[in-house]
Design an enzyme around this catalytic site. Structure first.
Site, PDB file in Angstrom:
ATOM      1  NE  ARG A  24      71.717   6.233 -35.082  1.00 63.49           N
ATOM      2  CZ  ARG A  24      72.540   6.179 -36.114  1.00 63.49           C
ATOM      3  NH1 ARG A  24      73.110   5.063 -36.434  1.00 63.49           N
ATOM      4  NH2 ARG A  24      72.752   7.261 -36.840  1.00 63.49           N
ATOM      5  NE  ARG A  28      70.596  -0.404 -39.576  1.00 61.15           N
ATOM      6  CZ  ARG A  28      71.207   0.346 -40.474  1.00 61.15           C
ATOM      7  NH1 ARG A  28      70.895   0.249 -41.738  1.00 61.15           N
ATOM      8  NH2 ARG A  28      72.162   1.166 -40.114  1.00 61.15           N
ATOM      9  NE  ARG A  37      64.563   1.290 -41.242  1.00 59.33           N
ATOM     10  CZ  ARG A  37      64.641   1.236 -42.549  1.00 59.33           C
ATOM     11  NH1 ARG A  37      63.583   0.936 -43.269  1.00 59.33           N
ATOM     12  NH2 ARG A  37      65.774   1.474 -43.153  1.00 59.33           N
ATOM     13  CG  ASP A  73      68.359  10.785 -39.106  1.00 64.53           C
ATOM     14  OD1 ASP A  73      68.916   9.724 -38.784  1.00 64.53           O
ATOM     15  OD2 ASP A  73      68.948  11.698 -39.716  1.00 64.53           O
ATOM     16  CE1 TYR A 148      75.681  12.667 -43.015  1.00 64.46           C
ATOM     17  CE2 TYR A 148      75.186  13.850 -41.002  1.00 64.46           C
ATOM     18  CZ  TYR A 148      75.655  12.731 -41.635  1.00 64.46           C
ATOM     19  OH  TYR A 148      76.102  11.660 -40.910  1.00 64.46           O
TER      20      TYR A 148
HETATM   21  O1  CP3 Z   1      67.902   5.550 -30.527  1.00 61.70           O
HETATM   22  C1  CP3 Z   1      68.352   6.661 -30.880  1.00 61.70           C
HETATM   23  O2  CP3 Z   1      69.515   7.031 -30.638  1.00 61.70           O
HETATM   24  C2  CP3 Z   1      67.399   7.631 -31.570  1.00 61.70           C
HETATM   25  C3  CP3 Z   1      67.381   7.609 -32.973  1.00 61.70           C
HETATM   26  C4  CP3 Z   1      68.405   8.314 -33.838  1.00 61.70           C
HETATM   27  C5  CP3 Z   1      68.542   8.010 -35.214  1.00 61.70           C
HETATM   28  N1  CP3 Z   1      69.414   8.882 -35.767  1.00 61.70           N
HETATM   29  C6  CP3 Z   1      67.804   6.942 -35.932  1.00 61.70           C
HETATM   30  C7  CP3 Z   1      68.493   6.323 -37.074  1.00 61.70           C
HETATM   31  C8  CP3 Z   1      69.259   9.382 -33.568  1.00 61.70           C
HETATM   32  C9  CP3 Z   1      69.523  10.081 -32.250  1.00 61.70           C
HETATM   33  C10 CP3 Z   1      69.899   9.714 -34.797  1.00 61.70           C
HETATM   34  C11 CP3 Z   1      70.847  10.832 -34.930  1.00 61.70           C
HETATM   35  C12 CP3 Z   1      71.729  10.868 -36.095  1.00 61.70           C
HETATM   36  N2  CP3 Z   1      71.414  10.622 -37.406  1.00 61.70           N
HETATM   37  C13 CP3 Z   1      73.083  11.277 -36.050  1.00 61.70           C
HETATM   38  C14 CP3 Z   1      73.806  11.718 -34.802  1.00 61.70           C
HETATM   39  C15 CP3 Z   1      74.249  10.569 -34.002  1.00 61.70           C
HETATM   40  C16 CP3 Z   1      75.378   9.786 -34.613  1.00 61.70           C
HETATM   41  O3  CP3 Z   1      75.183   8.583 -34.812  1.00 61.70           O
HETATM   42  O4  CP3 Z   1      76.442  10.375 -34.867  1.00 61.70           O
HETATM   43  C17 CP3 Z   1      73.598  11.219 -37.346  1.00 61.70           C
HETATM   44  C18 CP3 Z   1      75.009  11.549 -37.776  1.00 61.70           C
HETATM   45  C19 CP3 Z   1      72.536  10.812 -38.199  1.00 61.70           C
HETATM   46  C20 CP3 Z   1      72.574  10.628 -39.659  1.00 61.70           C
HETATM   47  C21 CP3 Z   1      72.337   9.202 -39.999  1.00 61.70           C
HETATM   48  N3  CP3 Z   1      71.080   8.640 -40.059  1.00 61.70           N
HETATM   49  C22 CP3 Z   1      73.302   8.173 -40.209  1.00 61.70           C
HETATM   50  C23 CP3 Z   1      74.789   8.368 -40.230  1.00 61.70           C
HETATM   51  C24 CP3 Z   1      72.575   6.974 -40.397  1.00 61.70           C
HETATM   52  C25 CP3 Z   1      73.144   5.572 -40.554  1.00 61.70           C
HETATM   53  C26 CP3 Z   1      73.231   5.068 -41.939  1.00 61.70           C
HETATM   54  C27 CP3 Z   1      73.227   3.548 -41.956  1.00 61.70           C
HETATM   55  O5  CP3 Z   1      72.377   2.988 -42.655  1.00 61.70           O
HETATM   56  O6  CP3 Z   1      74.034   2.917 -41.239  1.00 61.70           O
HETATM   57  C28 CP3 Z   1      71.210   7.294 -40.309  1.00 61.70           C
HETATM   58  C29 CP3 Z   1      70.088   6.347 -40.373  1.00 61.70           C
HETATM   59  C30 CP3 Z   1      69.495   6.030 -39.052  1.00 61.70           C
HETATM   60  N4  CP3 Z   1      68.992   6.946 -38.192  1.00 61.70           N
HETATM   61  C31 CP3 Z   1      69.322   4.749 -38.491  1.00 61.70           C
HETATM   62  C32 CP3 Z   1      68.671   4.919 -37.262  1.00 61.70           C
HETATM   63  C33 CP3 Z   1      68.211   3.858 -36.286  1.00 61.70           C
HETATM   64  C34 CP3 Z   1      69.787   3.441 -39.158  1.00 61.70           C
HETATM   65  C35 CP3 Z   1      68.761   2.393 -39.277  1.00 61.70           C
HETATM   66  C36 CP3 Z   1      67.732   2.523 -40.338  1.00 61.70           C
HETATM   67  O7  CP3 Z   1      67.987   2.995 -41.448  1.00 61.70           O
HETATM   68  O8  CP3 Z   1      66.627   2.058 -40.023  1.00 61.70           O
END
Ligand code: CP3
Length: 359
Positions: A24, A28, A37, A73, A148
């Site tokens: 990540r 944000r 965003r 994602d 999920y």
């Molecule tokens: O920079 C990086 O690491 C690449 C981008 C990336 C995202 N998601 C962007 C994202 C990666 C590698 C992921 C993988 C991902 N997505 C995982 C595996 C890694 C982990 O964290 O365990 C999982 C479980 C997800 C599912 C997911 N997507 C979650 C749990 C969330 C967060 C929910 C929240 O709002 O806090 C997301 C949304 C997400 N994916 C964000 C980002 C940057 C959050 C920011 C946004 O909504 O803009």
């Protein structure tokens, strides 16, 4: 690019300094990301190669990390399989048509990513055109993706997921196989487009007992890593709370294992019998601590990491979303510290070895 420190470490070869990147690292905590965003949803950024390139490359410039990770994602390849989902702000992935029966699994489509997700390959090509560090492609792993789509939303205990796994093992196996096939195709597409390594995120698989992992998940993981082995790109396998699963992780065929802060690097190496490189494992919450504490813990991790070949510095999980946010400057400082401190340690041990070898 083949002798970039990140790729050398993945292959357990000698490095000039410990390579570092952060899960990540695009997100944000960055003011630029928050600004983008306001005008685009997460999935819009994923679908637009130019925006995707911008977000993927920003942390490389800002932090000086040794690898970029494709901005996307884990849910993205589930769309063409027939899963109707949204990524809801502050919640995470929400599935509107959860998969809970044999008929639901039978309906899932094993598709061709080149046809249905061309923008992902396009993004990888665009990013790698002028990126000076390796690009990591990625995918979710079958268990975490299944959690999920079965639960319908983020879960704490995975009760529906485990119930399906135990009560309808044939349906479960079919789900794991379909997901594994899609994941192999999806990773192969990213590798063909220019990804120099891949990471498979199994964030929630640490909720399983080793016995259940071995019976219900390991076969799909072996299929994934054997399905990309001929490409010879390093494959990283990451999960949270996986300390007790590490001996089984070493049997998946992954070349690097990502660990969280609950297990030491030395223990991870023992449990994987030195067969894989190790990536990790600073507690991401530490990024909110005062710098001297961050530095002290990073030093310990680097010292332990350098005890054997094959170490990549990372967090134990992604950069946290917090108010006030983690500061970009903290991650920049940490990156510089990992590089400088590890380079000194490596240079010192090289001098010691050279002196010892003198006649
Ligand atoms: O920079 C990086 O690491 C690449 C981008 C990336 C995202 N998601 C962007 C994202 C990666 C590698 C992921 C993988 C991902 N997505 C995982 C595996 C890694 C982990 O964290 O365990 C999982 C479980 C997800 C599912 C997911 N997507 C979650 C749990 C969330 C967060 C929910 C929240 O709002 O806090 C997301 C949304 C997400 N994916 C964000 C980002 C940057 C959050 C920011 C946004 O909504 O803009």
């Amino acid at each position: 690019m083949a002798d970039h420190p990140f790729l050398l470490a993945c292959r357990k070869q000698p490095v000039p300094h410990v390579p570092v990147w952060y899960m990540r690292q695009a997100g944000r905590y960055q003011p630029e990301y928050r600004k983008l965003r306001e005008r685009h949803t997460l999935l819009e950024i994923c679908r637009n190669p130019e925006l995707c390139r911008e977000v993927t490359c920003l942390p490389v410039e800002q932090l000086g990390v040794d690898a970029a990770i494709l901005f996307s994602d884990i849910m993205v390849p589930l769309g063409p399989m027939g899963v109707d989902f949204d990524i809801v702000e502050s919640v995470g992935p929400v599935t509107h048509n959860p998969v809970r029966s044999a008929a639901d699994v039978a309906r899932l489509r094993v598709f061709h990513p080149e046809e249905e997700l061309p923008y992902v390959a396009e993004s990888v090509r665009l990013i790698t055109r002028d990126l000076h560090v390796p690009l990591i492609g990625f995918s979710g792993a079958p268990f975490t993706l299944a959690s999920y789509i079965i639960e319908g939303r983020p879960s704490r205990d995975y009760l529906r997921t485990k119930r399906l796994m135990w009560s309808e093992p044939d349906v479960w196996r079919s789900l794991m196989e379909k997901l594994a096939e899609v994941i192999v195709r999806y990773l192969r597409m990213q590798i063909a487009a220019g990804a120099a390594a891949v990471q498979v995120f199994d964030s929630w698989v640490g909720s399983l007992a080793p016995e259940d992992y071995r019976v219900h998940v390991l076969p799909a993981m072996r299929r994934i890593f054997s399905g990309i082995a001929d490409t010879e790109v390093p494959a990283i396998y990451f999960g949270v709370g996986t300390g007790e699963l590490l001996p089984l992780f070493a049997e998946t065929g992954a070349s690097v294992i990502g660990i969280d802060w609950r297990v030491s690097i030395a223990a991870a190496r023992r449990r994987t019998q030195g067969r894989v490189a190790i990536q990790g494992n600073l507690d991401p919450a530490l990024l909110l601590a005062p710098w001297p504490e961050i530095q002290r813990r990073a030093r310990q991790i680097i010292d332990e990491g350098l005890e054997a070949p094959g170490f990549i510095f990372n967090l134990g999980h992604g950069v946290v979303h917090h108010q006030p946010p983690v500061e970009v400057d903290t991650l920049r400082r940490l990156t510089d510290f990992v590089h400088e401190y590890s380079a000194d340690r490596i240079a010192e041990s090289t001098r010691v070895t050279a002196r010892r070898d003198e006649p």
